[in-house]
Design an enzyme around this catalytic site. Structure first.
Site, PDB file in Angstrom:
ATOM      1  N   SER A 191       0.522  -1.031  -0.174  1.00 40.06           N
ATOM      2  CA  SER A 191       0.163  -0.162  -0.088  1.00 40.06           C
ATOM      3  C   SER A 191       0.809   0.955  -0.168  1.00 40.06           C
ATOM      4  O   SER A 191      -0.078   1.986  -0.205  1.00 40.06           O
ATOM      5  CB  SER A 191      -1.136   0.200   1.177  1.00 40.06           C
ATOM      6  OG  SER A 191      -0.797   0.200   2.137  1.00 40.06           O
ATOM      7  N   LYS A 222       0.830   4.786   6.259  1.00 43.70           N
ATOM      8  CA  LYS A 222       0.287   5.011   5.775  1.00 43.70           C
ATOM      9  C   LYS A 222       0.548   7.148   5.406  1.00 43.70           C
ATOM     10  O   LYS A 222       1.179   7.160   6.834  1.00 43.70           O
ATOM     11  CB  LYS A 222      -2.169   5.823   5.976  1.00 43.70           C
ATOM     12  CG  LYS A 222      -1.987   4.113   6.204  1.00 43.70           C
ATOM     13  CD  LYS A 222      -2.044   3.404   4.651  1.00 43.70           C
ATOM     14  CE  LYS A 222      -2.697   2.255   5.195  1.00 43.70           C
ATOM     15  NZ  LYS A 222      -2.712   1.367   3.543  1.00 43.70           N
TER      16      LYS A 222
END
Length: 174
Positions: free
Chosen positions: A32, A80
């Protein structure tokens, strides 16, 4: 032998406190955050340094890569990019929607949108209390060791909360 064991016992609480409160290593799994993290082969796992002290002092900013607890599975850690803070407005990719980030929340996304479960694809705004650390460095592999850059993807943040506050001070309180 007794002296070595005694020294290890004395140092262990200090090491645990440092890892828990100040700095600690963490492995990055998944794709990700590619190409920022795990940009090697499919099975590569970068080892990063998590700066936990900065979070306790509220020293994080838009564009930082952060370590946070999953809003859906609190035992799972995610990595993230922090895109927006409370009061900011963000665009939702692929739509005409915009989202205002509520008080006490933030907006996080992976750098690889096709492989990321994040605010835009699933969570929406996440509580700031879930942030565990900033990611300032890649420690391993040696070929990628170095600073993790803080940056914002272009066109995603419409209005920063501090800009709105500056507008209010220029034009008078609402």
């Amino acid at each position: 032998m007794y002296q070595i064991a005694w020294r290890v016992l004395k140092v262990t609480p200090i090491l645990i406190a440092i890892e828990d409160c100040l700095y600690g290593p963490a492995f990055v799994k998944g794709r990700s955050m590619q190409p920022t993290l795990n940009s090697g082969e499919h099975d590569s796992n970068d080892l990063i340094l998590a700066d936990k002290w900065s979070i306790k002092l509220y020293r994080y900013r838009r564009g930082d890569v952060i370590l946070l607890r999953s809003p859906e599975k609190p035992g799972t850690m995610l990595i993230k990019r922090l895109l927006a803070l409370e009061g900011d407005w963000v665009t939702i990719p692929g739509s005409i929607e915009v989202e205002k980030i509520p008080k006490g929340h933030c907006w996080v996304e992976g750098d690889n949108p096709d492989m990321s479960t994040d605010s835009k694809s699933r969570f929406g705004p996440v509580p700031l209390a879930l942030i565990e650390g900033r990611v300032p460095f890649i420690l391993w592999p040696p070929s990628r060791a170095g600073r993790v850059n803080s940056h914002m993807p272009p066109g995603r943040l419409l209005v920063k909360n501090d800009e709105a506050l500056n507008d209010q001070s220029r034009f008078g309180a609402l």
